[in-house]
Design a protein around this motif. Structure first.
Motif, PDB file in Angstrom:
ATOM      1  N   ILE A  54       0.826  -1.210   0.000  1.00 37.75           N
ATOM      2  CA  ILE A  54       0.000   0.000   0.000  1.00 37.75           C
ATOM      3  C   ILE A  54       0.863   1.265   0.000  1.00 37.75           C
ATOM      4  CG2 ILE A  54      -0.278   0.264   2.513  1.00 37.75           C
ATOM      5  CD1 ILE A  54      -3.355   0.651   1.793  1.00 37.75           C
ATOM      6  N   MET A  73       0.113  -4.974  16.703  1.00 36.36           N
ATOM      7  CA  MET A  73      -0.278  -5.672  15.480  1.00 36.36           C
ATOM      8  C   MET A  73       0.812  -6.657  15.062  1.00 36.36           C
ATOM      9  SD  MET A  73      -1.515  -4.066  11.880  1.00 36.36           S
ATOM     10  CE  MET A  73      -3.063  -3.477  12.535  1.00 36.36           C
ATOM     11  N   ASN A  74       0.401  -7.825  14.661  1.00 35.19           N
ATOM     12  CA  ASN A  74       1.358  -8.847  14.258  1.00 35.19           C
ATOM     13  C   ASN A  74       1.760  -8.649  12.797  1.00 35.19           C
ATOM     14  OD1 ASN A  74       2.617 -11.300  13.557  1.00 35.19           O
ATOM     15  ND2 ASN A  74       1.588 -12.288  15.275  1.00 35.19           N
ATOM     16  N   THR A  75       3.063  -8.589  12.528  1.00 33.76           N
ATOM     17  CA  THR A  75       3.519  -8.349  11.152  1.00 33.76           C
ATOM     18  C   THR A  75       4.290  -9.533  10.583  1.00 33.76           C
ATOM     19  OG1 THR A  75       5.498  -7.323  11.968  1.00 33.76           O
ATOM     20  CG2 THR A  75       3.680  -5.856  11.410  1.00 33.76           C
ATOM     21  N   MET A 104       5.016  -8.370  17.171  1.00 32.46           N
ATOM     22  CA  MET A 104       4.349  -7.065  17.003  1.00 32.46           C
ATOM     23  C   MET A 104       5.213  -6.122  16.173  1.00 32.46           C
ATOM     24  SD  MET A 104       2.578  -6.368  20.683  1.00 32.46           S
ATOM     25  CE  MET A 104       1.817  -4.830  20.218  1.00 32.46           C
ATOM     26  N   GLY A 105       4.557  -5.187  15.496  1.00 35.32           N
ATOM     27  CA  GLY A 105       5.284  -4.227  14.671  1.00 35.32           C
ATOM     28  C   GLY A 105       4.314  -3.291  13.983  1.00 35.32           C
ATOM     29  N   PRO A 106       4.802  -2.487  13.044  1.00 33.20           N
ATOM     30  CA  PRO A 106       3.911  -1.572  12.314  1.00 33.20           C
ATOM     31  C   PRO A 106       2.919  -2.354  11.428  1.00 33.20           C
ATOM     32  CG  PRO A 106       6.122  -1.511  11.403  1.00 33.20           C
ATOM     33  CD  PRO A 106       6.194  -2.366  12.617  1.00 33.20           C
ATOM     34  N   PRO A 107       1.798  -1.733  11.023  1.00 32.93           N
ATOM     35  CA  PRO A 107       0.772  -2.472  10.281  1.00 32.93           C
ATOM     36  C   PRO A 107       1.166  -2.889   8.873  1.00 32.93           C
ATOM     37  CG  PRO A 107       0.162  -0.162  10.474  1.00 32.93           C
ATOM     38  CD  PRO A 107       1.373  -0.357  11.321  1.00 32.93           C
ATOM     39  N   ASN A 108       2.170  -2.244   8.302  1.00 31.30           N
ATOM     40  CA  ASN A 108       2.600  -2.665   6.957  1.00 31.30           C
ATOM     41  C   ASN A 108       4.111  -2.580   6.831  1.00 31.30           C
ATOM     42  OD1 ASN A 108       2.542   0.232   6.901  1.00 31.30           O
ATOM     43  ND2 ASN A 108       2.705   0.129   4.677  1.00 31.30           N
ATOM     44  N   LEU A 109       4.616  -3.337   5.841  1.00 31.41           N
ATOM     45  CA  LEU A 109       6.052  -3.355   5.570  1.00 31.41           C
ATOM     46  C   LEU A 109       6.288  -2.553   4.293  1.00 31.41           C
ATOM     47  CD1 LEU A 109       8.615  -4.912   6.665  1.00 31.41           C
ATOM     48  CD2 LEU A 109       8.189  -6.523   4.821  1.00 31.41           C
ATOM     49  N   PRO A 110       6.842  -1.328   4.386  1.00 28.65           N
ATOM     50  CA  PRO A 110       6.989  -0.497   3.183  1.00 28.65           C
ATOM     51  C   PRO A 110       8.003  -1.080   2.199  1.00 28.65           C
ATOM     52  CG  PRO A 110       7.285   0.809   5.186  1.00 28.65           C
ATOM     53  CD  PRO A 110       7.329  -0.625   5.585  1.00 28.65           C
ATOM     54  N   PHE A 145      -0.890  -6.900  -1.116  1.00 29.02           N
ATOM     55  CA  PHE A 145      -1.386  -5.545  -1.388  1.00 29.02           C
ATOM     56  C   PHE A 145      -1.214  -4.585  -0.203  1.00 29.02           C
ATOM     57  CE2 PHE A 145      -3.983  -8.448  -3.987  1.00 29.02           C
ATOM     58  CZ  PHE A 145      -3.514  -8.079  -5.237  1.00 29.02           C
ATOM     59  N   VAL A 146      -0.696  -5.066   0.914  1.00 26.30           N
ATOM     60  CA  VAL A 146      -0.418  -4.194   2.069  1.00 26.30           C
ATOM     61  C   VAL A 146       1.092  -4.142   2.302  1.00 26.30           C
ATOM     62  CG1 VAL A 146      -0.685  -3.938   4.569  1.00 26.30           C
ATOM     63  CG2 VAL A 146      -2.661  -4.516   3.165  1.00 26.30           C
ATOM     64  N   ASP A 147       1.714  -5.308   2.372  1.00 23.10           N
ATOM     65  CA  ASP A 147       3.169  -5.382   2.558  1.00 23.10           C
ATOM     66  C   ASP A 147       3.866  -5.478   1.206  1.00 23.10           C
ATOM     67  OD1 ASP A 147       2.901  -5.412   5.323  1.00 23.10           O
ATOM     68  OD2 ASP A 147       2.620  -7.583   5.350  1.00 23.10           O
ATOM     69  N   PHE A 155      -2.748   3.376   8.071  1.00 25.26           N
ATOM     70  CA  PHE A 155      -1.414   2.777   8.123  1.00 25.26           C
ATOM     71  C   PHE A 155      -0.344   3.758   8.606  1.00 25.26           C
ATOM     72  CE2 PHE A 155      -3.785  -0.030   5.437  1.00 25.26           C
ATOM     73  CZ  PHE A 155      -3.317  -1.288   5.772  1.00 25.26           C
TER      74      PHE A 155
END
Lengths: 184, 82
Positions: A54, B1-3, A127-133, B9-11, A87
């Motif tokens: 995203i 949040m679990n990553t 745990m971590g940020p909601p997305n991986l850039p 489409f997000v990561d 995000f």
């Protein structure tokens, strides 16, 4: 009888094409062309999102790319709004709205979201940020793919706005010959 | 949040080692969309999509060869490193 071989402006088809790629051609009755154009434009769009996540659409941090991406239509704006609101969060030290780093998590703090550092135990628990850039070249390719989708959609919109008479349903080469003879 | 889990489409996808292969699906989608508009006879559409894809990939391949020659051969000859 008016010939269908002349090029005429079709504002309705142009407007519908701006809303969703290929929809303008469906309005014109060019169902197959519309579906194929939609596959091409949305294929590039979703391929970019698949590669870069995203983060590939970001109106704040990649503003110039975003202008090209916006040519895809409202889909880009919807994805950007989701990215900005769900995000990203505020950095308490700098006050900037940004993506999360590893070792941070997003917490709702009243009316806004903020980044909070995680403990070692929380990091180990996943745990971590909601997305991986996306980083480096992959991020560039992802953004480029969505910009290409926008550029392609611009061609699709122009073609729906000023349709090629040869592509219209029921057109045959004889019509062009007849109108040429009538005009002579 | 679990990553830990990858979310499509997000990561971002971890395909750094094969980034150049991503040009192929991009070229195919570009050809599908462009030829949908430009192709006068849709019976010839699949053939034109294949030809356009090969043209794009061939053009990019030639550019890659040209840049490799300029950066790897010509520049070191013109401005050798001490």
């Amino acid at each position: 009888m008016q010939s269908s071989s002349t090029t005429e402006l079709n504002p309705l088809a142009g407007l519908v094409a701006c809303v969703f790629p290929g929809a303008g051609h469906l309005v014109l009755g060019q169902r197959k062309r519309g579906m194929l154009a939609m596959v091409g434009v949305m294929g590039l769009f979703f391929f970019g999102l698949l590669i870069g996540g995203i983060d590939a659409i970001d109106s704040k941090e990649n503003r110039v790319w975003f202008y090209g991406q916006m040519l895809v239509g409202p889909s880009t704006i919807v994805v950007d709004q989701i990215h900005q609101k769900h995000f990203k969060a505020y950095d308490l030290r700098t006050g900037a709205l940004r993506n999360g780093y590893p070792g941070e998590h997003r917490v709702e703090d009243g009316s806004r979201a903020i980044w909070q550092p995680l403990t070692q135990a929380q990091i180990e628990s996943g745990m971590g940020p909601p997305n991986l850039p996306g980083l480096g070249r992959l991020n560039e390719i992802a953004m480029l793919s969505i910009v290409l989708a926008g550029m392609l959609n611009l061609i699709v919109v122009i073609d729906a706005l000023v349709p090629n008479p040869k592509h219209m349903p029921g057109w045959s080469g004889n019509q062009a010959d007849d109108s040429a003879k009538g005009g002579a | 949040m679990n990553t830990l889990a990858y979310t499509p489409f997000v990561d971002a996808l971890a395909v750094h080692s094969i980034w150049y292969l991503l040009i192929i699906p991009m070229s195919i989608f570009l050809a599908i969309g462009y030829k949908a508009i430009r192709c006068s006879d849709l019976k010839k559409y699949p053939r034109e999509v294949v030809i356009f894809t090969i043209q794009v990939l061939g053009g990019l391949g030639l550019l890659a060869i040209a840049f490799t020659i300029v950066i790897g051969v010509l520049l070191p000859m013109l401005a050798p490193m001490p």
